[in-house]
Motif scaffolding. Structure first.
Motif, mmCIF file in Angstrom:
data_model
loop_
_atom_site.group_PDB
_atom_site.id
_atom_site.type_symbol
_atom_site.label_atom_id
_atom_site.label_comp_id
_atom_site.label_asym_id
_atom_site.label_seq_id
_atom_site.Cartn_x
_atom_site.Cartn_y
_atom_site.Cartn_z
ATOM 1 N N UNK A 82 0.839 -1.194 0.000
ATOM 2 C CA UNK A 82 0.000 0.000 0.000
ATOM 3 C C UNK A 82 0.874 1.243 0.000
ATOM 4 N N UNK A 83 0.286 2.343 -0.440
ATOM 5 C CA UNK A 83 1.009 3.610 -0.392
ATOM 6 C C UNK A 83 1.275 3.988 1.064
ATOM 7 N N UNK A 84 0.333 3.684 1.951
ATOM 8 C CA UNK A 84 0.533 3.980 3.361
ATOM 9 C C UNK A 84 1.771 3.248 3.889
ATOM 10 N N UNK A 85 1.917 1.958 3.526
ATOM 11 C CA UNK A 85 3.088 1.202 4.003
ATOM 12 C C UNK A 85 4.373 1.771 3.412
ATOM 13 N N UNK A 136 8.595 21.165 7.494
ATOM 14 C CA UNK A 136 9.015 19.766 7.539
ATOM 15 C C UNK A 136 9.307 19.288 6.119
ATOM 16 N N UNK A 137 10.189 18.323 6.006
ATOM 17 C CA UNK A 137 10.638 17.843 4.700
ATOM 18 C C UNK A 137 10.235 16.381 4.522
ATOM 19 N N UNK A 138 8.934 16.133 4.659
ATOM 20 C CA UNK A 138 8.419 14.778 4.520
ATOM 21 C C UNK A 138 8.291 14.357 3.061
ATOM 22 N N UNK A 139 8.302 15.307 2.134
ATOM 23 C CA UNK A 139 8.016 14.984 0.748
ATOM 24 C C UNK A 139 6.520 14.796 0.547
ATOM 25 N N UNK A 140 6.121 14.463 -0.664
ATOM 26 C CA UNK A 140 4.704 14.274 -0.953
ATOM 27 C C UNK A 140 4.162 13.078 -0.178
ATOM 28 N N UNK A 141 2.993 13.248 0.400
ATOM 29 C CA UNK A 141 2.311 12.154 1.097
ATOM 30 C C UNK A 141 0.986 11.913 0.375
ATOM 31 N N UNK A 142 0.859 10.754 -0.253
ATOM 32 C CA UNK A 142 -0.290 10.471 -1.107
ATOM 33 C C UNK A 142 -1.387 9.709 -0.388
ATOM 34 N N UNK A 143 -1.028 8.835 0.545
ATOM 35 C CA UNK A 143 -2.049 8.132 1.320
ATOM 36 C C UNK A 143 -2.765 9.145 2.216
#
Length: 347
Positions: free
Chosen positions: A4-7, A137-144
């Protein structure tokens, strides 16, 4: 099985944390200068960001000795009531930086006399542009839709905020977090307790999730993730509040998920609660808390080997992995929970 995208985003947390911590630690002197003009802290947030704010509150009060509170945005946006916020540091937290209610409430706080900080993953967002000190913050794109790396990087930003507010802790503790999260991901997925807890929750309609002190925000965040990604009724409570009456709901159909940082002054109470839950014939699933909570629980996932002040940055990770596994076990796509969007607007 397709990941999954979340994982995938759970697995991206160590690098996201490294980037964020190294980018924000040099901002400590800037925070110190702004904080010197203030006495207390007002956190402005919703959803997962509000759970991050609970961590921030306990961190600032327990380690820096400053009063910290959570704002009620409706005072600004619905009641339109002006407050005297002279001497207040207003800290708005939003993953996107685009939630209108949070942007409006930070502007209200500034107009009422507060100094302002923003914690957001949205470089150039309205929230970042409106704050005196934006902590990006530098998390990047979060799609989930369920927040994972944006949440833990918010906690990292709040730990840096704490250093700027004088908590007097060693920044080296914070720099150890990414490696510890990486270790914890592997340890959680290898743990025999993971399928045991997933199967235990797959057969019940809901659960109670409890912690106290600096771990309380983690308990609230885990309860939120269970609700939004697995559609189970999950009640997040301080164990002190749980013992005041809601403990009655814990039974063979309502297990307790108990969260604690190893070495915390709240750990003995969490262990005692696990023993009480099991003594009443229910299941107690532990998250963190070292060998003491593991021995008192039906099954337990490992926690981070970190000092309490930064433990929540790792403590949520076993919960994230458990939720992703539970959602798939229930036949739910954890990436796109029903009825939810990445940016939530409120009237």
């Amino acid at each position: 099985m397709t990941t999954s995208r979340m994982r995938a985003e759970i697995g991206e947390q160590p690098e996201a944390l490294r980037r964020t911590i190294e980018a924000l630690l040099p901002r400590v002197p800037e925070i110190e200068r702004l904080a010197a003009e203030t006495r207390q802290v007002l956190f402005i947030a919703r959803g997962s960001s509000d759970n991050a704010a609970v961590y921030g509150r306990y961190l600032i009060e327990s380690q820096a000795g400053r009063l910290a509170t959570l704002a009620a945005p409706s005072i600004a946006t619905a009641y339109r009531r002006r407050l005297d916020l002279d001497g207040v540091l207003a800290v708005a937290i939003s993953q996107s930086g685009k939630t209108e209610e949070i942007v409006e409430t930070l502007a209200w706080a500034r107009d009422c006399g507060a100094r302002t900080v923003a914690v957001t993953n949205g470089q150039g967002s309205p929230l970042a542009e409106s704050a005196e000190v934006p902590l990006i913050t530098l998390a990047g794109d979060e799609l989930a839709v369920p927040a994972t790396k944006t949440y833990t990087t918010q906690l990292a930003a709040l730990a840096v905020l704490g250093l700027g507010l004088g908590i007097g802790r060693d920044p080296a503790d914070l720099r150890r977090v990414p490696d510890e999260v990486e270790r914890l991901i592997a340890a959680t997925e290898a743990s025999p307790a993971l399928p045991r807890i997933v199967e235990g929750l797959a057969k019940v309609p809901g659960a109670v999730v409890s912690g106290r002190g600096i771990a309380f925000g983690t308990a609230l965040e885990l309860a939120l993730k269970i609700k939004e990604a697995c559609y189970l009724h999950a009640m997040g409570l301080s164990y002190a509040d749980l013992l005041h009456g809601p403990i009655a709901v814990v039974d063979d159909q309502t297990p307790a998920l108990l969260v604690a940082a190893d070495g915390s002054p709240t750990l003995p109470g969490t262990v005692a609660l696990a023993e009480r839950v099991r003594g009443a014939g229910s299941e107690a699933f532990g998250f963190g808390g070292g060998s003491g909570l593991a021995q008192a629980s039906t099954a337990a996932l490992p926690g981070p080997d970190l000092p309490e002040w930064v433990a929540p940055l790792g403590l949520i990770v076993p919960g994230q992995i458990m939720v992703e596994n539970l959602a798939r076990r229930l036949g739910i796509d954890p990436d796109v929970p029903r009825g939810l969007n990445k940016v939530t607007q409120t009237d």
